[in-house]
Design a protein around this motif. Sequence first.
Motif, PDB file in Angstrom:
ATOM      1  N   TYR A   3       0.481  -1.488   0.636  1.00 11.62           N
ATOM      2  CA  TYR A   3       0.001   0.511   0.097  1.00 11.62           C
ATOM      3  C   TYR A   3       0.880   1.225  -0.041  1.00 11.62           C
ATOM      4  O   TYR A   3       1.858   1.408   1.228  1.00 11.62           O
ATOM      5  CB  TYR A   3      -0.652   0.178   1.134  1.00 11.62           C
ATOM      6  CG  TYR A   3      -1.666  -1.059   1.171  1.00 11.62           C
ATOM      7  CD1 TYR A   3      -3.643  -0.441   0.427  1.00 11.62           C
ATOM      8  CD2 TYR A   3      -1.409  -2.096   1.656  1.00 11.62           C
ATOM      9  CE1 TYR A   3      -3.877  -1.702   0.754  1.00 11.62           C
ATOM     10  CE2 TYR A   3      -3.219  -3.494   1.699  1.00 11.62           C
ATOM     11  CZ  TYR A   3      -3.880  -2.887   0.715  1.00 11.62           C
ATOM     12  OH  TYR A   3      -5.246  -3.722   0.557  1.00 11.62           O
ATOM     13  N   THR A  44       0.422   2.108  -9.078  1.00  3.86           N
ATOM     14  CA  THR A  44      -0.474   1.813  -8.799  1.00  3.86           C
ATOM     15  C   THR A  44      -2.398   2.548  -8.847  1.00  3.86           C
ATOM     16  O   THR A  44      -2.411   2.400 -10.098  1.00  3.86           O
ATOM     17  CB  THR A  44      -0.605   3.315  -8.184  1.00  3.86           C
ATOM     18  OG1 THR A  44      -0.581   4.180  -8.840  1.00  3.86           O
ATOM     19  CG2 THR A  44       0.958   3.667  -6.789  1.00  3.86           C
ATOM     20  N   GLU A  45      -3.089   1.639  -7.896  1.00  4.21           N
ATOM     21  CA  GLU A  45      -4.582   1.492  -8.124  1.00  4.21           C
ATOM     22  C   GLU A  45      -5.071   2.227  -6.985  1.00  4.21           C
ATOM     23  O   GLU A  45      -5.368   1.574  -5.641  1.00  4.21           O
ATOM     24  CB  GLU A  45      -5.231  -0.223  -8.374  1.00  4.21           C
ATOM     25  CG  GLU A  45      -6.323   0.198  -8.469  1.00  4.21           C
ATOM     26  CD  GLU A  45      -6.930  -0.613  -8.718  1.00  4.21           C
ATOM     27  OE1 GLU A  45      -8.801  -1.874  -8.391  1.00  4.21           O
ATOM     28  OE2 GLU A  45      -6.720  -2.348  -9.149  1.00  4.21           O
ATOM     29  N   LEU A  46      -5.859   3.387  -7.556  1.00  8.01           N
ATOM     30  CA  LEU A  46      -6.409   4.017  -6.401  1.00  8.01           C
ATOM     31  C   LEU A  46      -7.637   3.576  -5.277  1.00  8.01           C
ATOM     32  O   LEU A  46      -8.564   2.310  -5.869  1.00  8.01           O
ATOM     33  CB  LEU A  46      -7.345   5.557  -6.904  1.00  8.01           C
ATOM     34  CG  LEU A  46      -7.716   6.120  -5.730  1.00  8.01           C
ATOM     35  CD1 LEU A  46      -7.405   6.465  -4.788  1.00  8.01           C
ATOM     36  CD2 LEU A  46      -8.367   7.123  -6.461  1.00  8.01           C
ATOM     37  N   GLU A  48      -8.553   4.080  -2.186  1.00  5.21           N
ATOM     38  CA  GLU A  48      -9.662   5.146  -1.333  1.00  5.21           C
ATOM     39  C   GLU A  48      -8.871   6.579  -1.636  1.00  5.21           C
ATOM     40  O   GLU A  48      -7.450   6.839  -1.245  1.00  5.21           O
ATOM     41  CB  GLU A  48      -9.450   4.784   0.223  1.00  5.21           C
ATOM     42  CG  GLU A  48     -10.263   6.336   0.961  1.00  5.21           C
ATOM     43  CD  GLU A  48     -11.217   4.668   2.247  1.00  5.21           C
ATOM     44  OE1 GLU A  48     -11.588   6.078   3.030  1.00  5.21           O
ATOM     45  OE2 GLU A  48     -10.143   4.235   2.104  1.00  5.21           O
ATOM     46  N   GLU A  49      -9.784   8.074  -1.433  1.00  2.00           N
ATOM     47  CA  GLU A  49      -8.992   8.937  -1.522  1.00  2.00           C
ATOM     48  C   GLU A  49     -10.186  10.200  -0.487  1.00  2.00           C
ATOM     49  O   GLU A  49     -11.402   9.888  -0.403  1.00  2.00           O
ATOM     50  CB  GLU A  49      -9.397   9.485  -2.788  1.00  2.00           C
ATOM     51  CG  GLU A  49      -9.024  11.127  -2.818  1.00  2.00           C
ATOM     52  CD  GLU A  49      -8.641  12.093  -4.916  1.00  2.00           C
ATOM     53  OE1 GLU A  49      -8.065  12.640  -4.389  1.00  2.00           O
ATOM     54  OE2 GLU A  49      -9.753  11.031  -4.787  1.00  2.00           O
TER      55      GLU A  49
END
Length: 347
Positions: A3, A44-46, A48-49
């Motif tokens: 992560y 990278t894969e989002l 959570e923002e």
Amino acid sequence: MPYLITVHSVTGGEIQLRCAGPWPAPGSNLYAMRSEVLKDGERTELVEECRIVDIQKKAGPKAITVHVVLDRKRQKRCSFLFLKKNGREQVFFRTESGIKAHRSSSYLQPKPLRFVSEIVIDSREKYPWKINAAHVIRRELPAGDYALCVQERIVAVIERKTLQNMLANLNSLEAYHTHLAELTTFPGAEVVIEASLADFFNPEKVKPMSATRCTRALADIAAKHPSLRITYAGNRKNAQVWATEYFGAVAAKYHGVEEEKLEQGSLLNQNSDRGFTGGVVSEIRHTVMYVLPERFQVAQVRDAHPEASKVAIADCLKALRGEGKLTTSGHGRGTVWVRAKATGASP
């Protein structure tokens, strides 16, 4: 560490860390490490923002902590602790529950008052508290009864009140509001009462005032002076223990965080537009003892503090001479003020 956590600040700063998980498990912490760039073949894969509500950085002598508050209902408070051990950086991703579970005692330093520059007790104070500090002096304070000074700057002030003292002030509340307004111009201002809050609710203890009137007056003080801390210590013994620990904690903070100390010191006189001179006097003392040359004249003090009156400057210099921190040579306009060698300039 699959992560990648990135914290963006509105000022343009950024923290990018690798972690084993997106959020620490309850009661635990996650070890993290800085990661400026991705490795070859990584993408990278989002996950959570989330918007940041508040972010604060606190620097200490051994660690830097970044506190973050997120805009969501759950899992919204966390911090990143940056340590250096054996020349290597260690980063810990911590949550509120993890900090509580750790129960670290590292923040309770023994004998914190070893950092104190000096404790000043107002010369008008009768039967003062016995504060456990290496350097305690008596002189007139512009506000409050006890003050912690670092490099002649007042960084914390305590006003002591017995139950009867406080009742007398509540009986003339309008005048007391003016007094408290001056007290709040100083950093770390606090009123310590040698009584419990329940005492003010007890009709027998507040006679001839009514308990209702006392309650409303205390609430009015809290509403009109939100930056002023009020501590109900219960009795004299508890009050002086609290004062010692409070001054010790503030002193340790200023001792360990040099940059923060200087930054906060520059804000001590921001309330001078209210017409109070206490902060100005504190700044004059600092300038005379740590900024000006060892030998100086009054004109140099006036140039450094054009907002201060001639009377305030003269009184401050006389007070420092009375404390043995300054001497004079010459007479009239040619008078030269000399710092005592024991105090010297700022290291």
